[in-house]
Design a protein around this motif. Structure first.
Motif, PDB file in Angstrom:
ATOM      1  N   TYR A   2       0.804  -1.165  -0.013  1.00 16.74           N
ATOM      2  CA  TYR A   2      -0.186  -0.059  -0.090  1.00 16.74           C
ATOM      3  C   TYR A   2       0.737   1.268  -0.018  1.00 16.74           C
ATOM      4  CZ  TYR A   2      -3.609   3.341   1.369  1.00 16.74           C
ATOM      5  OH  TYR A   2      -4.342   4.307   1.207  1.00 16.74           O
ATOM      6  N   ASP A   3       0.464   2.180  -0.723  1.00 15.63           N
ATOM      7  CA  ASP A   3       1.052   3.394  -1.030  1.00 15.63           C
ATOM      8  C   ASP A   3       0.568   4.432  -0.210  1.00 15.63           C
ATOM      9  OD1 ASP A   3       2.473   5.949  -1.616  1.00 15.63           O
ATOM     10  OD2 ASP A   3       1.841   5.705  -3.685  1.00 15.63           O
ATOM     11  N   LYS A   4       0.827   5.206   0.731  1.00 19.70           N
ATOM     12  CA  LYS A   4       0.057   5.992   1.622  1.00 19.70           C
ATOM     13  C   LYS A   4      -0.084   7.387   0.834  1.00 19.70           C
ATOM     14  CE  LYS A   4       1.477   4.573   6.064  1.00 19.70           C
ATOM     15  NZ  LYS A   4       0.086   4.212   6.929  1.00 19.70           N
ATOM     16  N   ASP A   5       0.808   7.626  -0.355  1.00 24.28           N
ATOM     17  CA  ASP A   5       0.496   8.957  -1.265  1.00 24.28           C
ATOM     18  C   ASP A   5      -0.520   8.630  -2.136  1.00 24.28           C
ATOM     19  OD1 ASP A   5       1.945  10.676   0.420  1.00 24.28           O
ATOM     20  OD2 ASP A   5       3.713  10.108  -0.340  1.00 24.28           O
ATOM     21  N   ASN A   6      -1.050   7.601  -2.401  1.00 27.07           N
ATOM     22  CA  ASN A   6      -2.035   7.570  -3.598  1.00 27.07           C
ATOM     23  C   ASN A   6      -2.932   8.532  -3.654  1.00 27.07           C
ATOM     24  OD1 ASN A   6      -4.693   6.198  -2.868  1.00 27.07           O
ATOM     25  ND2 ASN A   6      -3.232   5.005  -1.800  1.00 27.07           N
ATOM     26  N   ILE A   7      -3.513   8.652  -4.656  1.00 27.07           N
ATOM     27  CA  ILE A   7      -4.711   9.959  -4.887  1.00 27.07           C
ATOM     28  C   ILE A   7      -5.727   9.664  -3.733  1.00 27.07           C
ATOM     29  CG2 ILE A   7      -5.620   8.969  -6.925  1.00 27.07           C
ATOM     30  CD1 ILE A   7      -5.363  12.842  -5.928  1.00 27.07           C
ATOM     31  N   PHE A   8      -6.313   8.501  -3.867  1.00 27.67           N
ATOM     32  CA  PHE A   8      -7.536   8.350  -2.680  1.00 27.67           C
ATOM     33  C   PHE A   8      -7.140   8.708  -1.400  1.00 27.67           C
ATOM     34  CE2 PHE A   8      -9.740   5.675  -6.199  1.00 27.67           C
ATOM     35  CZ  PHE A   8      -9.909   6.680  -7.059  1.00 27.67           C
ATOM     36  N   ALA A   9      -6.009   8.215  -0.854  1.00 26.29           N
ATOM     37  CA  ALA A   9      -5.329   8.405   0.314  1.00 26.29           C
ATOM     38  C   ALA A   9      -5.437  10.009   0.646  1.00 26.29           C
ATOM     39  CB  ALA A   9      -4.092   7.804   0.760  1.00 26.29           C
ATOM     40  N   LYS A  10      -4.835  10.729  -0.429  1.00 29.68           N
ATOM     41  CA  LYS A  10      -5.019  11.977  -0.304  1.00 29.68           C
ATOM     42  C   LYS A  10      -6.419  12.903  -0.165  1.00 29.68           C
ATOM     43  CE  LYS A  10      -0.559  12.714  -2.748  1.00 29.68           C
ATOM     44  NZ  LYS A  10       0.176  13.243  -3.759  1.00 29.68           N
ATOM     45  N   ILE A  11      -7.071  12.239  -1.035  1.00 31.94           N
ATOM     46  CA  ILE A  11      -8.698  12.712  -0.743  1.00 31.94           C
ATOM     47  C   ILE A  11      -9.316  12.408   0.742  1.00 31.94           C
ATOM     48  CG2 ILE A  11     -10.852  12.203  -1.712  1.00 31.94           C
ATOM     49  CD1 ILE A  11      -9.608  12.134  -4.373  1.00 31.94           C
ATOM     50  N   ILE A  12      -9.005  11.354   1.189  1.00 30.07           N
ATOM     51  CA  ILE A  12      -9.536  10.871   2.405  1.00 30.07           C
ATOM     52  C   ILE A  12      -8.886  11.854   3.644  1.00 30.07           C
ATOM     53  CG2 ILE A  12      -9.432   9.037   4.316  1.00 30.07           C
ATOM     54  CD1 ILE A  12      -9.436   6.999   1.688  1.00 30.07           C
ATOM     55  N   ARG A  13      -7.768  12.082   3.553  1.00 29.98           N
ATOM     56  CA  ARG A  13      -7.090  13.165   4.448  1.00 29.98           C
ATOM     57  C   ARG A  13      -7.252  14.460   4.180  1.00 29.98           C
ATOM     58  NH1 ARG A  13      -2.155   9.848   3.250  1.00 29.98           N
ATOM     59  NH2 ARG A  13      -1.428  11.511   1.914  1.00 29.98           N
ATOM     60  N   GLY A  14      -7.929  14.897   3.081  1.00 25.37           N
ATOM     61  CA  GLY A  14      -8.122  16.108   2.939  1.00 25.37           C
ATOM     62  C   GLY A  14      -7.083  16.812   2.135  1.00 25.37           C
ATOM     63  N   ASP A  15      -6.420  16.296   1.678  1.00 28.19           N
ATOM     64  CA  ASP A  15      -4.986  16.804   1.077  1.00 28.19           C
ATOM     65  C   ASP A  15      -5.149  17.148  -0.510  1.00 28.19           C
ATOM     66  OD1 ASP A  15      -3.841  16.856   3.410  1.00 28.19           O
ATOM     67  OD2 ASP A  15      -2.455  15.133   3.122  1.00 28.19           O
ATOM     68  N   ALA A  16      -6.424  16.462  -0.919  1.00 25.74           N
ATOM     69  CA  ALA A  16      -6.351  16.589  -2.319  1.00 25.74           C
ATOM     70  C   ALA A  16      -8.332  16.975  -2.547  1.00 25.74           C
ATOM     71  CB  ALA A  16      -6.347  15.560  -3.043  1.00 25.74           C
ATOM     72  N   PRO A  17      -8.684  17.542  -3.437  1.00 29.29           N
ATOM     73  CA  PRO A  17     -10.182  17.941  -3.567  1.00 29.29           C
ATOM     74  C   PRO A  17     -10.879  16.888  -4.098  1.00 29.29           C
ATOM     75  CG  PRO A  17      -8.947  19.131  -5.239  1.00 29.29           C
ATOM     76  CD  PRO A  17      -7.821  18.447  -4.456  1.00 29.29           C
ATOM     77  N   SER A  18     -12.176  16.932  -3.774  1.00 28.19           N
ATOM     78  CA  SER A  18     -13.307  15.916  -4.527  1.00 28.19           C
ATOM     79  C   SER A  18     -14.557  16.472  -4.251  1.00 28.19           C
ATOM     80  CB  SER A  18     -13.124  14.543  -3.704  1.00 28.19           C
ATOM     81  OG  SER A  18     -13.608  14.528  -2.424  1.00 28.19           O
ATOM     82  N   THR A  19     -15.427  15.923  -5.091  1.00 28.86           N
ATOM     83  CA  THR A  19     -16.715  16.450  -4.918  1.00 28.86           C
ATOM     84  C   THR A  19     -17.670  15.265  -4.345  1.00 28.86           C
ATOM     85  OG1 THR A  19     -16.567  17.560  -7.014  1.00 28.86           O
ATOM     86  CG2 THR A  19     -18.924  17.166  -6.399  1.00 28.86           C
ATOM     87  N   GLN A  20     -17.748  15.411  -3.017  1.00 28.50           N
ATOM     88  CA  GLN A  20     -18.229  14.398  -2.308  1.00 28.50           C
ATOM     89  C   GLN A  20     -19.879  14.239  -2.094  1.00 28.50           C
ATOM     90  OE1 GLN A  20     -16.023  14.032   1.577  1.00 28.50           O
ATOM     91  NE2 GLN A  20     -18.042  14.078   2.591  1.00 28.50           N
ATOM     92  N   ILE A  21     -19.970  12.783  -2.266  1.00 32.20           N
ATOM     93  CA  ILE A  21     -21.540  12.550  -2.336  1.00 32.20           C
ATOM     94  C   ILE A  21     -21.920  12.036  -1.125  1.00 32.20           C
ATOM     95  CG2 ILE A  21     -23.021  10.891  -3.509  1.00 32.20           C
ATOM     96  CD1 ILE A  21     -21.896  12.791  -5.449  1.00 32.20           C
ATOM     97  N   TYR A  22     -21.070  11.140  -0.236  1.00 29.33           N
ATOM     98  CA  TYR A  22     -21.504  10.670   0.902  1.00 29.33           C
ATOM     99  C   TYR A  22     -20.115  10.294   1.619  1.00 29.33           C
ATOM    100  CZ  TYR A  22     -23.156   7.168   4.425  1.00 29.33           C
ATOM    101  OH  TYR A  22     -23.203   6.824   5.624  1.00 29.33           O
ATOM    102  N   ALA A  23     -20.289  10.359   3.008  1.00 30.38           N
ATOM    103  CA  ALA A  23     -19.071  10.143   3.952  1.00 30.38           C
ATOM    104  C   ALA A  23     -19.544   9.516   5.362  1.00 30.38           C
ATOM    105  CB  ALA A  23     -18.432  11.491   3.958  1.00 30.38           C
ATOM    106  N   ASP A  24     -18.901   8.507   6.008  1.00 26.24           N
ATOM    107  CA  ASP A  24     -19.058   8.150   7.287  1.00 26.24           C
ATOM    108  C   ASP A  24     -17.820   7.674   7.799  1.00 26.24           C
ATOM    109  OD1 ASP A  24     -18.853   5.654   6.286  1.00 26.24           O
ATOM    110  OD2 ASP A  24     -21.063   5.282   6.435  1.00 26.24           O
ATOM    111  N   ASP A  25     -17.903   7.182   8.962  1.00 26.78           N
ATOM    112  CA  ASP A  25     -16.769   6.467   9.797  1.00 26.78           C
ATOM    113  C   ASP A  25     -15.858   5.637   8.849  1.00 26.78           C
ATOM    114  OD1 ASP A  25     -17.437   8.336  11.793  1.00 26.78           O
ATOM    115  OD2 ASP A  25     -18.041   6.837  13.110  1.00 26.78           O
TER     116      ASP A  25
END
Ligand code: 5GP
Length: 115
Positions: A2-25
């Protein structure tokens, strides 16, 4: 591995933008930046798993239940309960390009291909 710097990891951390539809724990869902269908959303668990095999083999039961619950919530939010595809590309040879497990949720009036 696992690469901690993949784009989805950045989106989860809030380090990259996304248009969010849903989020929970357990998961987040956001618009695909390059949609292949009228509706094309990615549902991504917060945990660090490379693909569906890694996730189902190694994620704790509550994380797995939480993830699939988030898929259902996303589908309900999009209003596509009766017309969607769920796809998990696994491995580069099968078209996976981001190695943080995700499920593509795609919906269109009419799909052009059949499996
Ligand atoms: P895969 O090919 O791994 O199954 O799917 C990865 C998906 O992530 C692709 O459909 C691609 O369009 C999408 N994607 C890649 N980079 C980004 C990004 O920065 N933001 C968003 N929202 N989607 C992305």
């Amino acid at each position: 591995m696992y690469d901690k710097d993949n784009i989805f990891a950045k989106i989860i951390r809030g380090d990259a933008p996304s248009t969010q539809i849903y989020a929970d724990d357990y998961a987040i869902a956001f618009q695909n930046i390059a949609p292949r269908a009228k509706t094309h959303v990615l549902v991504v668990p917060r945990g660090e798993y490379t693909d569906i095999y890694d996730f189902t083999a190694n994620a704790p039961a509550d994380a797995q239940a939480g993830f699939w619950n988030a898929v259902r919530k996303t589908v309900e939010k999009l209003g596509i309960e009766n017309n969607f595809r769920a796809v998990a590309n696994t491995g580069a040879g099968a078209g996976q390009s981001v190695f943080h497990f995700h499920v593509h949720i795609m919906s269109d009036e009419r799909f052009k291909t059949d499996f």
